[in-house]
Structures are given as structure tokens and as C-alpha cells.
Design a protein around this motif. Structure first.
Motif, mmCIF file in Angstrom:
data_model
loop_
_atom_site.group_PDB
_atom_site.id
_atom_site.type_symbol
_atom_site.label_atom_id
_atom_site.label_comp_id
_atom_site.label_asym_id
_atom_site.label_seq_id
_atom_site.Cartn_x
_atom_site.Cartn_y
_atom_site.Cartn_z
ATOM 1 N N ASP A 67 0.824 -1.205 0.000
ATOM 2 C CA ASP A 67 0.000 0.000 0.000
ATOM 3 C C ASP A 67 0.860 1.257 0.000
ATOM 4 O O ASP A 67 0.610 2.199 -0.757
ATOM 5 C CB ASP A 67 -0.926 0.019 1.219
ATOM 6 C CG ASP A 67 -2.032 -1.032 1.143
ATOM 7 O OD1 ASP A 67 -2.293 -1.534 0.036
ATOM 8 O OD2 ASP A 67 -2.603 -1.346 2.201
ATOM 9 N N GLU A 68 1.885 1.288 0.855
ATOM 10 C CA GLU A 68 2.748 2.469 0.944
ATOM 11 C C GLU A 68 3.512 2.700 -0.353
ATOM 12 O O GLU A 68 3.575 3.828 -0.859
ATOM 13 C CB GLU A 68 3.731 2.324 2.094
ATOM 14 C CG GLU A 68 4.666 3.525 2.229
ATOM 15 C CD GLU A 68 5.662 3.365 3.357
ATOM 16 O OE1 GLU A 68 6.749 2.774 3.102
ATOM 17 O OE2 GLU A 68 5.369 3.824 4.475
ATOM 18 N N ALA A 69 4.105 1.635 -0.914
ATOM 19 C CA ALA A 69 4.874 1.777 -2.155
ATOM 20 C C ALA A 69 3.984 2.265 -3.281
ATOM 21 O O ALA A 69 4.365 3.151 -4.059
ATOM 22 C CB ALA A 69 5.521 0.444 -2.525
ATOM 23 N N ARG A 70 2.780 1.723 -3.374
ATOM 24 C CA ARG A 70 1.870 2.086 -4.459
ATOM 25 C C ARG A 70 1.371 3.519 -4.300
ATOM 26 O O ARG A 70 1.279 4.275 -5.271
ATOM 27 C CB ARG A 70 0.709 1.104 -4.489
ATOM 28 C CG ARG A 70 -0.201 1.219 -5.685
ATOM 29 C CD ARG A 70 -1.020 -0.033 -5.851
ATOM 30 N NE ARG A 70 -1.676 -0.444 -4.621
ATOM 31 C CZ ARG A 70 -2.144 -1.685 -4.417
ATOM 32 N NH1 ARG A 70 -2.012 -2.609 -5.348
ATOM 33 N NH2 ARG A 70 -2.749 -1.985 -3.287
ATOM 34 N N GLN A 71 1.045 3.899 -3.070
ATOM 35 C CA GLN A 71 0.567 5.257 -2.825
ATOM 36 C C GLN A 71 1.652 6.278 -3.125
ATOM 37 O O GLN A 71 1.383 7.328 -3.756
ATOM 38 C CB GLN A 71 0.091 5.381 -1.385
ATOM 39 C CG GLN A 71 -1.216 4.655 -1.133
ATOM 40 C CD GLN A 71 -1.500 4.409 0.336
ATOM 41 O OE1 GLN A 71 -0.730 4.822 1.208
ATOM 42 N NE2 GLN A 71 -2.591 3.728 0.629
ATOM 43 N N ARG A 72 2.886 6.010 -2.711
ATOM 44 C CA ARG A 72 3.987 6.936 -3.004
ATOM 45 C C ARG A 72 4.244 7.023 -4.507
ATOM 46 O O ARG A 72 4.517 8.102 -5.044
ATOM 47 C CB ARG A 72 5.262 6.495 -2.273
ATOM 48 C CG ARG A 72 5.230 6.722 -0.774
ATOM 49 C CD ARG A 72 6.594 6.453 -0.153
ATOM 50 N NE ARG A 72 6.624 6.781 1.263
ATOM 51 C CZ ARG A 72 7.738 6.839 1.993
ATOM 52 N NH1 ARG A 72 8.915 6.588 1.434
ATOM 53 N NH2 ARG A 72 7.685 7.152 3.267
ATOM 54 N N TYR A 73 4.168 5.889 -5.177
ATOM 55 C CA TYR A 73 4.381 5.852 -6.627
ATOM 56 C C TYR A 73 3.383 6.748 -7.347
ATOM 57 O O TYR A 73 3.759 7.593 -8.179
ATOM 58 C CB TYR A 73 4.243 4.405 -7.112
ATOM 59 C CG TYR A 73 4.352 4.202 -8.611
ATOM 60 C CD1 TYR A 73 5.556 3.830 -9.190
ATOM 61 C CD2 TYR A 73 3.237 4.336 -9.453
ATOM 62 C CE1 TYR A 73 5.659 3.612 -10.566
ATOM 63 C CE2 TYR A 73 3.327 4.124 -10.814
ATOM 64 C CZ TYR A 73 4.546 3.766 -11.364
ATOM 65 O OH TYR A 73 4.640 3.558 -12.721
ATOM 66 N N TRP A 74 2.095 6.577 -7.036
ATOM 67 C CA TRP A 74 1.078 7.330 -7.772
ATOM 68 C C TRP A 74 1.048 8.798 -7.379
ATOM 69 O O TRP A 74 0.726 9.660 -8.210
ATOM 70 C CB TRP A 74 -0.289 6.675 -7.628
ATOM 71 C CG TRP A 74 -0.374 5.451 -8.487
ATOM 72 C CD1 TRP A 74 -0.422 4.149 -8.090
ATOM 73 C CD2 TRP A 74 -0.351 5.423 -9.923
ATOM 74 N NE1 TRP A 74 -0.436 3.311 -9.185
ATOM 75 C CE2 TRP A 74 -0.388 4.067 -10.315
ATOM 76 C CE3 TRP A 74 -0.296 6.393 -10.918
ATOM 77 C CZ2 TRP A 74 -0.389 3.667 -11.654
ATOM 78 C CZ3 TRP A 74 -0.295 6.011 -12.245
ATOM 79 C CH2 TRP A 74 -0.341 4.667 -12.600
ATOM 80 N N ALA A 75 1.420 9.107 -6.139
ATOM 81 C CA ALA A 75 1.539 10.515 -5.765
ATOM 82 C C ALA A 75 2.672 11.171 -6.551
ATOM 83 O O ALA A 75 2.539 12.306 -7.029
ATOM 84 C CB ALA A 75 1.779 10.639 -4.264
ATOM 85 N N LEU A 76 3.788 10.461 -6.706
ATOM 86 C CA LEU A 76 4.914 10.991 -7.480
ATOM 87 C C LEU A 76 4.525 11.167 -8.942
ATOM 88 O O LEU A 76 4.814 12.209 -9.555
ATOM 89 C CB LEU A 76 6.112 10.046 -7.359
ATOM 90 C CG LEU A 76 7.411 10.537 -7.999
ATOM 91 C CD1 LEU A 76 8.023 11.654 -7.166
ATOM 92 C CD2 LEU A 76 8.406 9.390 -8.145
ATOM 93 N N ALA A 77 3.870 10.163 -9.515
ATOM 94 C CA ALA A 77 3.446 10.257 -10.918
ATOM 95 C C ALA A 77 2.489 11.426 -11.119
ATOM 96 O O ALA A 77 2.567 12.144 -12.130
ATOM 97 C CB ALA A 77 2.785 8.954 -11.355
ATOM 98 N N ALA A 78 1.588 11.642 -10.158
ATOM 99 C CA ALA A 78 0.641 12.754 -10.267
ATOM 100 C C ALA A 78 1.370 14.090 -10.255
ATOM 101 O O ALA A 78 1.002 15.012 -11.003
ATOM 102 C CB ALA A 78 -0.374 12.694 -9.128
#
Length: 268
Positions: A152-163
Motif C-alpha cells: 500500500d505504501e509503495a503504491r501510494q507513493r508511486y502514484w503521488a509521485l506520478a501525479a
């Protein structure tokens, strides 16, 4: 939420080369119809015409395959805009950024000239190292095997960065685009140039990020279909309403507002 099976889009991507010959990004991305908007096409720019940089926005650049600090060639305007994005990372990450790991920027296109990498107007981001010893990883090939809270943490950080990248660039290619992007996020200014991006419902990469941030950052029950369907419009509208933004993503301020708000959730 479980991570849905990644779909592979065969949209004509060829393989580029990173600075020491490893695979990078290939052909010019499109809006889903195979032709770049406004008829733009990538050009080849000689290495000697581009500036050499060891930092972006003051952050040291490290070549991902060997972990060494390196210099990379960039178009001046693209490097400046990328630098503005990097300078803003401290405000949206849980700890100050210290280093960017990359697969490269400019590559020699030879006679192909089918990638913005060949013009020094593209960048492949692998990881952002933070001062607290953690990182924001674009290495979906590695973190997709995690489970529970770590996933969950890795995915949330990934998509926040992409955004955050989507708030400044139209072309941001994630692992949802195709298998070539499982180990990095590609960004270029081939469509948006030096200006702010705007939303197009025909842009598969933009629809991808809307669905992903609604699902993973706001918990909306939307599937990652890549289609601007009714369920996606409802999910986006719910999030936009909660942010006090116009629920039409093509309205002034809505796209950058949504992407900036999603980037800020990387602090959580």
C-alpha cells in the motif's frame, strides 16, 4: 485493494538506449490514436548541442544500473521545467529528497529520431531517495511483489509521485502503459512543451493516472481500464467535489489542481 493485472498496450514503442546502452524508452507516446497531438514529432539533437547536468532541481543524479553519480544531457527548457518539479518535492514527500536515480535522458537516435530522448526532452526516473533513509520507488518490477501495508505504501507513493509529474507534463508513462515501464516512470514535454498540461479524455496515460489516484489515494471503487467511462467520471467527480474543484477536468485549474492534490498525498 489488490493491484489489478497490468494491461500491455502495443502502441509502437521501440527500445531506446540509456547512457551506457541499457534499455530505456522508445518511440513517441501518443494519445491513444497513434499520432502525437498537433502533429508534433520528435527530432534528433546532437549531444554537443545539449547541456550536461549532474543535478535536477539541486538533486544529484545517479545512474540506476550502477548507483554512480553521473552527468546527463538535457534540452535547456526541459531541464528547467523538470528542475521546478524537483524543487517542489520537499513540500509533498514525507521526508526531504536527497537524490534522483535515473536510466537517463538524452540518447543517440541515429537515423530513427522517434523518441523525445533523442532531443534531450525526456527523462526516465527510477527512484527518489529521501533523507530519512526511505525512498519513493518507480520500480514496479520490484515492489509489486510486496503485500499488505508495504505494498500500500509503495503504491501510494508511486502514484503521488506520478501525479506530481502529470501536473507539469502531459506525457508521463507508468507501468500501466506497457511492460517497458515496469522499472521507471518516463516523462517528456513532447506534447505540453514549456506550458502547463491540460486534460484530454482521449489521452490514455492521463486517464490511467486519474483512475489510479482515485483508487489508491482516495479509495474510490474504480477499475484501471484506461477508458474514460462513466465509472471513472463519477469517481473523479467525487474527488474533485471534495477538493472544491470543477468536476470537469477540462475546466481551467481542475487538472493541475487534482494532480497537485494527489502529489501532496505522498506526505501521508
Amino acid at each position: 485493494m489488490p493491484d489489478p493485472l497490468t494491461r500491455r498496450r502495443v502502441l509502437g514503442l521501440g527500445a531506446g538506449l540509456a547512457v551506457t546502452g541499457l534499455a530505456g524508452c522508445g518511440a513517441v507516446p501518443d494519445l491513444g490514436g497513434g499520432v502525437a497531438e498537433r502533429g508534433e514529432s520528435a527530432t534528433c539533437v546532437p549531444r554537443s548541442a545539449l547541456g550536461s547536468h549532474r543535478t535536477v532541481g539541486g538533486l544529484p543524479l545517479v545512474y540506476e544500473p550502477d548507483g554512480r553519480r553521473s552527468a546527463f544531457r538535457f534540452d535547456a527548457a526541459f531541464h528547467a521545467r523538470l528542475g521546478t518539479w524537483a524543487e517542489g518535492l520537499a513540500a509533498v514527500l514525507p521526508s526531504p529528497p536527497e537524490q534522483l536515480s535515473t536510466y537517463g535522458s538524452w540518447t543517440d537516435g541515429g537515423t530513427a529520431c522517434d523518441s523525445w530522448h533523442h532531443a534531450g526532452r525526456a527523462f526516465d526516473l527510477a527512484r527518489v531517495r529521501l533523507a530519512d533513509g526511505t525512498e519513493v520507488s518507480c520500480r514496479h518490477d520490484r515492489w509489486r511483489s510486496l503485500d499488505g501495508a508495504r505494498l500500500d505504501e509503495a503504491r501510494q507513493r508511486y502514484w503521488a509521485l506520478a501525479a506530481g509529474l502529470h501536473a507539469r507534463f502531459s506525457y508521463v508513462l507508468t507501468y500501466l502503459y506497457d511492460a517497458q515501464h515496469a522499472n521507471h516512470v518516463h516523462v517528456d514535454n513532447g506534447r505540453s512543451g514549456d506550458g502547463d498540461p491540460t486534460f484530454s479524455p482521449r489521452s490514455g496515460v492521463q486517464v490511467d493516472v486519474v483512475q489510479a489516484v482515485c483508487r489508491y489515494l482516495w479509495g474510490q471503487p474504480v477499475e484501471l481500464t484506461g477508458s474514460w467511462d462513466a465509472a471513472t467520471r463519477r469517481a473523479a467527480g467525487t474527488v474533485l467535489d471534495g477538493l472544491g474543484l470543477d468536476d470537469d477536468l477540462q475546466a481551467p485549474g481542475s487538472w493541475t489542481g487534482l494532480m497537485s492534490a494527489a502529489a501532496a498525498r505522498g506526505r501521508d
